[in-house]
Design an enzyme around this catalytic site. Structure first.
Site, mmCIF file in Angstrom:
data_model
loop_
_atom_site.group_PDB
_atom_site.id
_atom_site.type_symbol
_atom_site.label_atom_id
_atom_site.label_comp_id
_atom_site.label_asym_id
_atom_site.label_seq_id
_atom_site.Cartn_x
_atom_site.Cartn_y
_atom_site.Cartn_z
ATOM 1 N N SER A 108 -1.179 8.685 -1.801
ATOM 2 C CA SER A 108 -0.677 7.474 -1.168
ATOM 3 C C SER A 108 0.826 7.596 -1.011
ATOM 4 O O SER A 108 1.522 7.980 -1.955
ATOM 5 C CB SER A 108 -1.020 6.240 -2.009
ATOM 6 O OG SER A 108 -0.515 5.059 -1.412
ATOM 7 N N HIS A 112 10.403 3.796 3.126
ATOM 8 C CA HIS A 112 11.304 2.787 3.687
ATOM 9 C C HIS A 112 12.627 3.488 3.990
ATOM 10 O O HIS A 112 13.221 4.126 3.117
ATOM 11 C CB HIS A 112 11.515 1.638 2.700
ATOM 12 C CG HIS A 112 10.279 0.843 2.436
ATOM 13 N ND1 HIS A 112 9.755 -0.027 3.363
ATOM 14 C CD2 HIS A 112 9.451 0.801 1.356
ATOM 15 C CE1 HIS A 112 8.670 -0.585 2.866
ATOM 16 N NE2 HIS A 112 8.457 -0.103 1.652
ATOM 17 N N HIS A 122 3.350 4.295 6.273
ATOM 18 C CA HIS A 122 2.392 4.332 5.170
ATOM 19 C C HIS A 122 1.267 5.293 5.532
ATOM 20 O O HIS A 122 0.842 5.362 6.694
ATOM 21 C CB HIS A 122 1.809 2.928 4.933
ATOM 22 C CG HIS A 122 0.452 2.943 4.279
ATOM 23 N ND1 HIS A 122 -0.721 2.790 5.004
ATOM 24 C CD2 HIS A 122 0.066 3.110 2.992
ATOM 25 C CE1 HIS A 122 -1.748 2.849 4.183
ATOM 26 N NE2 HIS A 122 -1.306 3.049 2.961
ATOM 27 N N ASN A 124 -2.399 6.979 3.417
ATOM 28 C CA ASN A 124 -3.154 7.321 2.222
ATOM 29 C C ASN A 124 -4.521 7.847 2.611
ATOM 30 O O ASN A 124 -5.082 7.459 3.644
ATOM 31 C CB ASN A 124 -3.265 6.134 1.253
ATOM 32 C CG ASN A 124 -4.416 5.208 1.607
ATOM 33 O OD1 ASN A 124 -5.543 5.394 1.160
ATOM 34 N ND2 ASN A 124 -4.132 4.209 2.437
ATOM 35 N N ARG A 126 -8.265 9.068 0.346
ATOM 36 C CA ARG A 126 -8.839 8.995 -0.984
ATOM 37 C C ARG A 126 -10.317 9.363 -0.942
ATOM 38 O O ARG A 126 -10.975 9.270 0.105
ATOM 39 C CB ARG A 126 -8.677 7.588 -1.557
ATOM 40 C CG ARG A 126 -9.340 6.523 -0.693
ATOM 41 C CD ARG A 126 -8.939 5.116 -1.067
ATOM 42 N NE ARG A 126 -9.523 4.134 -0.153
ATOM 43 C CZ ARG A 126 -8.945 3.755 0.975
ATOM 44 N NH1 ARG A 126 -7.779 4.249 1.326
ATOM 45 N NH2 ARG A 126 -9.538 2.865 1.763
ATOM 46 N N HIS A 185 -1.218 -15.440 7.209
ATOM 47 C CA HIS A 185 -0.315 -16.574 7.036
ATOM 48 C C HIS A 185 0.920 -16.475 7.930
ATOM 49 O O HIS A 185 1.630 -17.469 8.117
ATOM 50 C CB HIS A 185 0.085 -16.736 5.562
ATOM 51 C CG HIS A 185 0.909 -15.615 5.017
ATOM 52 N ND1 HIS A 185 0.348 -14.510 4.416
ATOM 53 C CD2 HIS A 185 2.257 -15.419 4.955
ATOM 54 C CE1 HIS A 185 1.305 -13.689 4.009
ATOM 55 N NE2 HIS A 185 2.476 -14.220 4.323
ATOM 56 N N GLY A 268 -6.350 -0.533 -14.053
ATOM 57 C CA GLY A 268 -5.393 -0.166 -15.082
ATOM 58 C C GLY A 268 -4.510 1.005 -14.718
ATOM 59 O O GLY A 268 -4.092 1.773 -15.590
#
Length: 285
Positions: A108, A112, A122, A124, A126, A185, A268
């Site tokens: 990932s 900036h 960006h 990534n 996986r 939003h 975690g």
């Protein structure tokens, strides 16, 4: 047929090798930015481990971070984690409600840039396995001041990558990116788009893996030319302020909506690695 163990090891090795090549290219770009003040940045690497909630070793990863004169903040992370999902989160993951054990490995990155005229980016990819397994990922471009040539070359490269693989759908993955990186939003997109895919399991693991590898290769060939085309452009203080306000959108999306952030925190993972996507400075006013 590729057995489960070699799938995990091969995917992990690919992500690590891609990390090395991306970091080397980003450091070359730093060396080329002699017009900017300061010293050329270099990546610093921090290994981390996690304990699974069961108490067993849970794997870990390496956080690569650089602060430079061209890259104001960039992180390139790799990870290999395993263990058991918490019960409430397992219900949201395919195959985990039957058996909460999981394995995940990936790369990932978020960059900036110092210049408002060089787009943030960006990427990534996986590989995740429960009682099912699949690939996911994508890449998107985030310019405060979009340039039509950059947007076109970026989208052509990523959709073209999909078109080279029968298991991928460039039109759908481009639309999926636009849908995923929309900020409800704010009623606007985070950037100018790219591709996004998830839960890719065509039944041909080798074909799915080949496509995922090509996404990484395409990123490495498509993004640096955009940086080089824009890195020498001068900017004003007003443009810098506009960049900082634009970064607020990036922060809002990653903290509120991003699945990767949620996955890392729920399992975690290393908090600094998970939140490396946040910009070093942003502004709301």
């Amino acid at each position: 047929m590729t057995d489960a163990l070699s799938k995990k090891d091969r995917a992990e090795a690919w992500f690590a090798a891609l990390r090395d090549r991306i970091c080397a290219e980003f450091e070359r770009l730093e060396d080329e930015a002699e017009h900017l003040p300061g010293e050329a940045g270099r990546f610093e690497y921090t290994a981390w481990d996690r304990d699974d909630p069961t108490g067993a070793p849970g794997g870990g990863g390496v956080r690569g971070a650089m602060t430079g004169r061209l890259f104001e903040k960039v992180g390139v992370n790799i990870s290999r984690v395993e263990g058991e999902f918490p019960a409430d989160f397992a219900a949201q993951i395919p195959g985990a409600s039957e058996d909460p054990r999981f394995f995940a490995t990936g790369i990932s990155l978020v960059a900036h840039m110092t210049s408002p005229h060089v787009p943030a980016v960006h990427m990534n990819t996986r590989y995740l396995a429960t009682t099912q397994d699949w690939f996911g990922g994508g890449a998107d471009l985030n310019p405060p001041f979009p340039v039509a040539e950059d947007t076109a070359s970026w989208l052509d490269a990523l959709v073209g990558c999909c078109d080279r693989h029968d298991v991928a759908d460039g039109k759908r993955y481009k639309e999926w990116c636009d849908e995923y990186f929309y900020i409800p939003h704010r009623q606007r997109a985070r950037g100018v788009g790219g591709i996004f895919y998830d839960r890719l399991n065509s039944g041909d693991w080798e074909a799915d893996f080949a496509f995922t590898q090509d996404v990484g290769e395409t990123f490495l060939s498509a993004y640096p030319p955009i940086v080089r085309r824009n890195m020498h452009r001068e900017w004003t203080e007003e443009e810098r302020l506009a960049q900082l306000r634009y970064r607020g959108l990036y922060a809002e999306f990653n903290l509120v909506y991003d699945r990767g952030t949620t996955f890392g925190l729920k399992t975690g993972g290393n908090v600094d690695a998970i939140l490396m996507s946040l910009p070093p400075l942003a502004r709301w006013d």
